[in-house]
Design a protein around this motif. Structure first.
Motif, mmCIF file in Angstrom:
data_model
loop_
_atom_site.group_PDB
_atom_site.id
_atom_site.type_symbol
_atom_site.label_atom_id
_atom_site.label_comp_id
_atom_site.label_asym_id
_atom_site.label_seq_id
_atom_site.Cartn_x
_atom_site.Cartn_y
_atom_site.Cartn_z
ATOM 1 N N LYS A 1 40.771 38.836 45.027
ATOM 2 C CA LYS A 1 40.397 40.022 44.251
ATOM 3 C C LYS A 1 40.245 39.716 42.764
ATOM 4 C CE LYS A 1 43.669 42.861 44.051
ATOM 5 N NZ LYS A 1 44.020 42.324 42.702
ATOM 6 N N THR A 2 41.265 39.103 42.157
ATOM 7 C CA THR A 2 41.194 38.823 40.714
ATOM 8 C C THR A 2 40.101 37.814 40.401
ATOM 9 O OG1 THR A 2 43.547 39.335 40.450
ATOM 10 C CG2 THR A 2 42.523 38.014 38.725
ATOM 11 N N THR B 1 43.129 37.981 48.949
ATOM 12 C CA THR B 1 41.725 38.059 49.383
ATOM 13 C C THR B 1 40.748 37.604 48.296
ATOM 14 O OG1 THR B 1 41.651 40.396 48.728
ATOM 15 C CG2 THR B 1 42.157 39.914 51.040
ATOM 16 N N GLY C 1 42.041 45.642 47.140
ATOM 17 C CA GLY C 1 42.171 44.739 48.281
ATOM 18 C C GLY C 1 43.606 44.337 48.496
ATOM 19 N N VAL C 2 43.866 43.676 49.612
ATOM 20 C CA VAL C 2 45.213 43.198 49.894
ATOM 21 C C VAL C 2 45.432 41.881 49.164
ATOM 22 C CG1 VAL C 2 45.182 44.317 52.164
ATOM 23 C CG2 VAL C 2 44.613 41.898 51.978
ATOM 24 N N ASN C 3 46.686 41.454 49.143
ATOM 25 C CA ASN C 3 47.027 40.203 48.474
ATOM 26 C C ASN C 3 46.308 39.023 49.124
ATOM 27 O OD1 ASN C 3 49.442 42.147 48.669
ATOM 28 N ND2 ASN C 3 49.942 40.950 46.871
ATOM 29 N N ASP D 1 46.791 45.332 37.368
ATOM 30 C CA ASP D 1 47.784 44.726 38.253
ATOM 31 C C ASP D 1 48.982 44.348 37.394
ATOM 32 O OD1 ASP D 1 49.368 43.305 39.939
ATOM 33 O OD2 ASP D 1 47.840 41.877 40.588
ATOM 34 N N GLN E 1 41.844 46.840 57.308
ATOM 35 C CA GLN E 1 41.932 46.982 55.861
ATOM 36 C C GLN E 1 40.805 47.873 55.341
ATOM 37 O OE1 GLN E 1 41.943 43.031 54.165
ATOM 38 N NE2 GLN E 1 43.553 42.358 55.552
ATOM 39 N N THR F 1 37.633 43.757 48.343
ATOM 40 C CA THR F 1 37.502 42.342 48.659
ATOM 41 C C THR F 1 38.119 42.070 50.031
ATOM 42 O OG1 THR F 1 39.564 41.774 47.510
ATOM 43 C CG2 THR F 1 37.518 41.606 46.256
ATOM 44 N N GLY G 1 47.104 43.743 44.339
ATOM 45 C CA GLY G 1 46.914 43.591 45.763
ATOM 46 C C GLY G 1 48.009 44.324 46.510
ATOM 47 N N ARG G 2 47.644 44.940 47.605
ATOM 48 C CA ARG G 2 48.623 45.723 48.361
ATOM 49 C C ARG G 2 48.227 45.759 49.827
ATOM 50 N NH1 ARG G 2 48.475 50.111 44.608
ATOM 51 N NH2 ARG G 2 47.537 48.501 43.349
ATOM 52 N N ASP H 1 40.891 45.662 37.503
ATOM 53 C CA ASP H 1 41.587 44.860 38.511
ATOM 54 C C ASP H 1 42.866 45.592 38.912
ATOM 55 O OD1 ASP H 1 42.325 42.776 40.181
ATOM 56 O OD2 ASP H 1 43.304 41.645 38.572
#
Length: 257
Positions: A64-65, A62, A58-60, A88, A188, A176, A143-144, A140
């Motif tokens: 995710k972690t 959102t 997912g992108v930063n 990550d 996305q 995510t 994010g990108r 994990d």
């Protein structure tokens, strides 16, 4: 999607229909979009592989972690042995954040120094999961932005490494998405799906005022099922997606339930 629903509403109801009946009509139309697809999941089902490898992308920003930690807790509550992989290695404090979530969930974590090769971390975690007889491995990733080609290629490399011993691995690639995002979430989903083949969506941050209606557009065009929803910040605030409850929550006051 909105225009299509409005056209169906105009064609399918009488002019003097009540607001309640309008909401009911639209809710039924949306539920029908989910029919015939594998939207319902039972996380208690027997896993098709051991370790069952889940890659979370997912992108930063959102969630995710946070989602990784909640997933770990969900599987552990079902009696499964869970291992996390901190792939990550780019974002400052990312490993520390995942360490906190692993401790909260009571599961082990494979990590490396900041700047380490993410695919190498994933490989080491998979080797460890296999040797220790783990049931589930959750990876994990950093994010990108979906527009960053080099970082998206890195995801493909992680996927290739995880699939060396078992071509079906990773068995799940979960994306995510922030429920507050609109058409950007659609872009996305499209880009991540084209790059790594997303198997499911985790719709995060669905608590509060977020409605998450963008998943209708994603479903209509990309045919990617929503697997889970995030409804809070606590460890237990991850639930399987229920299309009927979701459709109703779009038109009636109150939170998704």
């Amino acid at each position: 999607m909105a225009a299509e629903l409005i056209d169906k509403l105009k064609a399918g109801v009488e002019a003097d229909i009540s607001e309640e009946e309008i909401y009911g009509f639209l809710s039924r139309e949306i539920r029908s979009k989910f029919s015939g697809q594998d939207w319902d999941i039972d996380v208690g089902d027997d896993l098709p592989a051991k370790p069952y490898v889940i890659m979370v992308v997912g992108v930063n920003g959102t969630g995710k972690t946070t989602t990784v930690g909640k997933l770990a807790n969900l599987h552990k509550r079902l009696g499964r042995k869970v291992l996390l992989a901190a792939a990550d290695t780019f974002r400052a404090a990312a490993v520390e954040q995942l360490t906190v979530w692993s401790e909260r969930a009571g599961v082990d974590l494979v990590k490396s120094d900041r700047g380490a090769e993410p695919a190498s971390v994933a490989h080491n975690a998979l080797t460890s999961a296999q040797s220790r007889g783990m049931d589930v491995l959750i990876v994990d990733t950093a994010g990108r932005l979906h527009t960053s080609k080099n970082l998206m290629e890195e995801l493909k490399k992680i996927k290739r490494v995880l699939g060396k011993d078992d071509e079906t691995s990773p068995h799940e690639i979960l994306l995510t998405l922030d429920a507050n995002n609109g058409q950007n979430a659609h872009r996305q989903a499209k880009e991540f799906n084209e790059m790594v083949g997303v198997t499911g969506i985790v719709l995060a941050k669905l608590d509060g005022t977020a409605k998450g209606g963008i998943v209708l557009s994603i479903n209509n065009e990309l045919d990617i099922p929503v697997k889970y929803i995030g409804v809070g910040e606590d460890l237990e605030d991850l639930e399987p997606f229920e299309p009927e409850a979701f459709a109703s929550s779009l038109f009636y006051a109150g939170e998704y339930d």
